[in-house]
Scaffold this motif. Structure first.
Motif, PDB file in Angstrom:
ATOM      1  N   PRO A   1     -13.515 -13.593   5.454  1.00  0.00           N
ATOM      2  CA  PRO A   1     -12.562 -12.492   5.329  1.00  0.00           C
ATOM      3  C   PRO A   1     -12.326 -12.144   3.869  1.00  0.00           C
ATOM      4  O   PRO A   1     -12.347 -13.020   2.998  1.00  0.00           O
ATOM      5  N   ALA A   2     -12.131 -10.858   3.606  1.00  0.00           N
ATOM      6  CA  ALA A   2     -11.847 -10.421   2.242  1.00  0.00           C
ATOM      7  C   ALA A   2     -10.471 -10.938   1.852  1.00  0.00           C
ATOM      8  O   ALA A   2      -9.553 -10.949   2.653  1.00  0.00           O
ATOM      9  N   ARG A   3     -10.320 -11.379   0.628  1.00  0.00           N
ATOM     10  CA  ARG A   3      -9.038 -11.910   0.174  1.00  0.00           C
ATOM     11  C   ARG A   3      -8.268 -10.812  -0.549  1.00  0.00           C
ATOM     12  O   ARG A   3      -8.753 -10.226  -1.506  1.00  0.00           O
ATOM     13  N   ILE A   4      -7.066 -10.572  -0.067  1.00  0.00           N
ATOM     14  CA  ILE A   4      -6.186  -9.603  -0.709  1.00  0.00           C
ATOM     15  C   ILE A   4      -5.425 -10.348  -1.794  1.00  0.00           C
ATOM     16  O   ILE A   4      -5.114 -11.529  -1.659  1.00  0.00           O
ATOM     17  N   ALA A   5      -5.130  -9.668  -2.860  1.00  0.00           N
ATOM     18  CA  ALA A   5      -4.393 -10.288  -3.961  1.00  0.00           C
ATOM     19  C   ALA A   5      -3.128 -10.948  -3.432  1.00  0.00           C
ATOM     20  O   ALA A   5      -2.525 -10.492  -2.467  1.00  0.00           O
ATOM     21  N   ASP A   6      -2.743 -12.040  -4.072  1.00  0.00           N
ATOM     22  CA  ASP A   6      -1.536 -12.745  -3.653  1.00  0.00           C
ATOM     23  C   ASP A   6      -0.339 -11.819  -3.690  1.00  0.00           C
ATOM     24  O   ASP A   6      -0.205 -10.992  -4.591  1.00  0.00           O
ATOM     25  N   PRO A   7       0.571 -11.983  -2.725  1.00  0.00           N
ATOM     26  CA  PRO A   7       1.763 -11.133  -2.708  1.00  0.00           C
ATOM     27  C   PRO A   7       2.635 -11.390  -3.929  1.00  0.00           C
ATOM     28  O   PRO A   7       2.609 -12.468  -4.507  1.00  0.00           O
ATOM     29  N   LEU A   8       3.394 -10.399  -4.301  1.00  0.00           N
ATOM     30  CA  LEU A   8       4.403 -10.587  -5.334  1.00  0.00           C
ATOM     31  C   LEU A   8       5.499 -11.425  -4.700  1.00  0.00           C
ATOM     32  O   LEU A   8       6.025 -11.066  -3.650  1.00  0.00           O
TER      33      LEU A   8
ATOM     34  N   CYS B   1       3.434  -3.789  11.600  1.00  0.00           N
ATOM     35  CA  CYS B   1       4.114  -2.769  10.786  1.00  0.00           C
ATOM     36  C   CYS B   1       4.460  -3.264   9.385  1.00  0.00           C
ATOM     37  O   CYS B   1       4.384  -2.509   8.420  1.00  0.00           O
ATOM     38  N   HIS B   2       4.868  -4.506   9.264  1.00  0.00           N
ATOM     39  CA  HIS B   2       5.302  -5.056   7.980  1.00  0.00           C
ATOM     40  C   HIS B   2       4.136  -5.744   7.296  1.00  0.00           C
ATOM     41  O   HIS B   2       3.405  -6.504   7.929  1.00  0.00           O
ATOM     42  N   VAL B   3       3.977  -5.485   6.000  1.00  0.00           N
ATOM     43  CA  VAL B   3       2.884  -6.091   5.233  1.00  0.00           C
ATOM     44  C   VAL B   3       3.449  -6.732   3.969  1.00  0.00           C
ATOM     45  O   VAL B   3       4.467  -6.286   3.452  1.00  0.00           O
ATOM     46  N   PRO B   4       2.809  -7.786   3.475  1.00  0.00           N
ATOM     47  CA  PRO B   4       3.272  -8.386   2.219  1.00  0.00           C
ATOM     48  C   PRO B   4       3.092  -7.407   1.064  1.00  0.00           C
ATOM     49  O   PRO B   4       2.087  -6.705   0.988  1.00  0.00           O
ATOM     50  N   GLN B   5       4.078  -7.360   0.185  1.00  0.00           N
ATOM     51  CA  GLN B   5       3.941  -6.509  -0.995  1.00  0.00           C
ATOM     52  C   GLN B   5       2.994  -7.194  -1.963  1.00  0.00           C
ATOM     53  O   GLN B   5       2.924  -8.406  -2.048  1.00  0.00           O
ATOM     54  N   THR B   6       2.239  -6.386  -2.667  1.00  0.00           N
ATOM     55  CA  THR B   6       1.261  -6.925  -3.601  1.00  0.00           C
ATOM     56  C   THR B   6       1.179  -6.003  -4.800  1.00  0.00           C
ATOM     57  O   THR B   6       1.582  -4.847  -4.742  1.00  0.00           O
ATOM     58  N   GLY B   7       0.663  -6.528  -5.887  1.00  0.00           N
ATOM     59  CA  GLY B   7       0.509  -5.727  -7.098  1.00  0.00           C
ATOM     60  C   GLY B   7      -0.836  -5.027  -7.156  1.00  0.00           C
ATOM     61  O   GLY B   7      -1.237  -4.544  -8.205  1.00  0.00           O
ATOM     62  N   ALA B   8      -1.540  -4.955  -6.033  1.00  0.00           N
ATOM     63  CA  ALA B   8      -2.864  -4.336  -6.010  1.00  0.00           C
ATOM     64  C   ALA B   8      -2.776  -2.854  -6.351  1.00  0.00           C
ATOM     65  O   ALA B   8      -1.828  -2.174  -5.975  1.00  0.00           O
ATOM     66  N   GLU B   9      -3.759  -2.382  -7.060  1.00  0.00           N
ATOM     67  CA  GLU B   9      -3.839  -0.957  -7.377  1.00  0.00           C
ATOM     68  C   GLU B   9      -4.231  -0.189  -6.117  1.00  0.00           C
ATOM     69  O   GLU B   9      -4.951  -0.704  -5.265  1.00  0.00           O
TER      70      GLU B   9
ATOM     71  N   ILE C   1       7.144  -7.244   3.025  1.00  0.00           N
ATOM     72  CA  ILE C   1       7.475  -8.670   3.068  1.00  0.00           C
ATOM     73  C   ILE C   1       7.356  -9.218   1.639  1.00  0.00           C
ATOM     74  O   ILE C   1       6.284  -9.163   1.051  1.00  0.00           O
ATOM     75  N   PRO C   2       8.443  -9.772   1.077  1.00  0.00           N
ATOM     76  CA  PRO C   2       8.408 -10.214  -0.323  1.00  0.00           C
ATOM     77  C   PRO C   2       7.975 -11.669  -0.504  1.00  0.00           C
ATOM     78  O   PRO C   2       8.380 -12.325  -1.456  1.00  0.00           O
ATOM     79  N   HIS C   3       7.181 -12.191   0.420  1.00  0.00           N
ATOM     80  CA  HIS C   3       6.724 -13.583   0.280  1.00  0.00           C
ATOM     81  C   HIS C   3       5.387 -13.750   0.998  1.00  0.00           C
ATOM     82  O   HIS C   3       4.939 -12.885   1.745  1.00  0.00           O
ATOM     83  N   GLN C   4       4.761 -14.883   0.770  1.00  0.00           N
ATOM     84  CA  GLN C   4       3.468 -15.208   1.373  1.00  0.00           C
ATOM     85  C   GLN C   4       3.629 -15.401   2.882  1.00  0.00           C
ATOM     86  O   GLN C   4       4.595 -16.006   3.326  1.00  0.00           O
ATOM     87  N   VAL C   5       2.705 -14.886   3.668  1.00  0.00           N
ATOM     88  CA  VAL C   5       2.721 -15.098   5.123  1.00  0.00           C
ATOM     89  C   VAL C   5       1.428 -15.740   5.613  1.00  0.00           C
ATOM     90  O   VAL C   5       1.247 -15.913   6.821  1.00  0.00           O
ATOM     91  N   ARG C   6       0.560 -16.112   4.688  1.00  0.00           N
ATOM     92  CA  ARG C   6      -0.684 -16.779   5.076  1.00  0.00           C
ATOM     93  C   ARG C   6      -0.342 -18.067   5.828  1.00  0.00           C
ATOM     94  O   ARG C   6       0.546 -18.796   5.424  1.00  0.00           O
ATOM     95  N   ASP C   7      -1.010 -18.312   6.910  1.00  0.00           N
ATOM     96  CA  ASP C   7      -0.816 -19.482   7.766  1.00  0.00           C
ATOM     97  C   ASP C   7       0.486 -19.448   8.570  1.00  0.00           C
ATOM     98  O   ASP C   7       0.869 -20.454   9.147  1.00  0.00           O
ATOM     99  N   TYR C   8       1.200 -18.324   8.603  1.00  0.00           N
ATOM    100  CA  TYR C   8       2.356 -18.205   9.495  1.00  0.00           C
ATOM    101  C   TYR C   8       1.822 -18.122  10.916  1.00  0.00           C
ATOM    102  O   TYR C   8       0.851 -17.412  11.184  1.00  0.00           O
TER     103      TYR C   8
END
Length: 148
Positions: A43-50, A126-134, A67-74
């Motif tokens: 899977p493509a890795r998205i930049a870590d969330p802020l 609907c909800h996604v982690p926020q990230t600093g990705a361009e 979502i202002p936190h990591q949700v990986r492995d939730y």
């Protein structure tokens, strides 16, 4: 040429043309690269969330909060929704987390349920982690005036 011959000869000529062009098809590469069909690509890795950036501004009315936190492995499946361990009405105050909106407890007929509505159960729809990705593409989108 009679009609019956036309229905048989034309498709045969088309198939012959495809057979001649088929060797060129080996030069094409799929998006999955040379990976065989019986294996899944990584899977493509998205930049870590802020992390812990607080509640972010929204750009339009009814935009789901980020979502202002990591949700990986939730764990979120038919039996468990780990998001609700903090954001459910029972635990939100003790975990200092925002509560799930009351709208998430309504069914499609507008009746309030005692638990999360099945259509709102899978949070990441609907909800996604926020990230600093361009942004992937340029946009001229402007938030509605009342949200600026």
């Amino acid at each position: 040429m009679n009609i019956t011959a036309r229905y048989f000869i034309v498709p045969l000529l088309l198939l012959a043309g495809l057979a001649v062009a088929a060797p060129d098809a080996g030069n094409l590469e799929a998006l999955r690269g040379k990976l065989p069909l019986d294996r899944d690509p990584a899977p493509a890795r998205i930049a870590d969330p802020l992390k812990d950036q607080g509640i972010q501004d929204r750009d339009y009315i009814h935009q789901p909060p980020l979502i202002p936190h990591q949700v990986r492995d939730y764990e979120v499946d038919l039996k468990v929704n780990q998001c609700l361990s903090c954001h459910g009405w029972k635990n939100a105050a003790s975990r200092n987390a925002p509560r799930v909106s009351p709208t998430h407890y309504e069914n499609r007929d507008g009746l309030t349920l005692s638990d999360i509505s099945p259509r709102r159960y899978f949070c990441l729809q609907c909800h996604v982690p926020q990230t600093g990705a361009e942004p992937l593409v340029d946009s001229t989108f402007m938030p509605v005036e009342s949200l600026r």
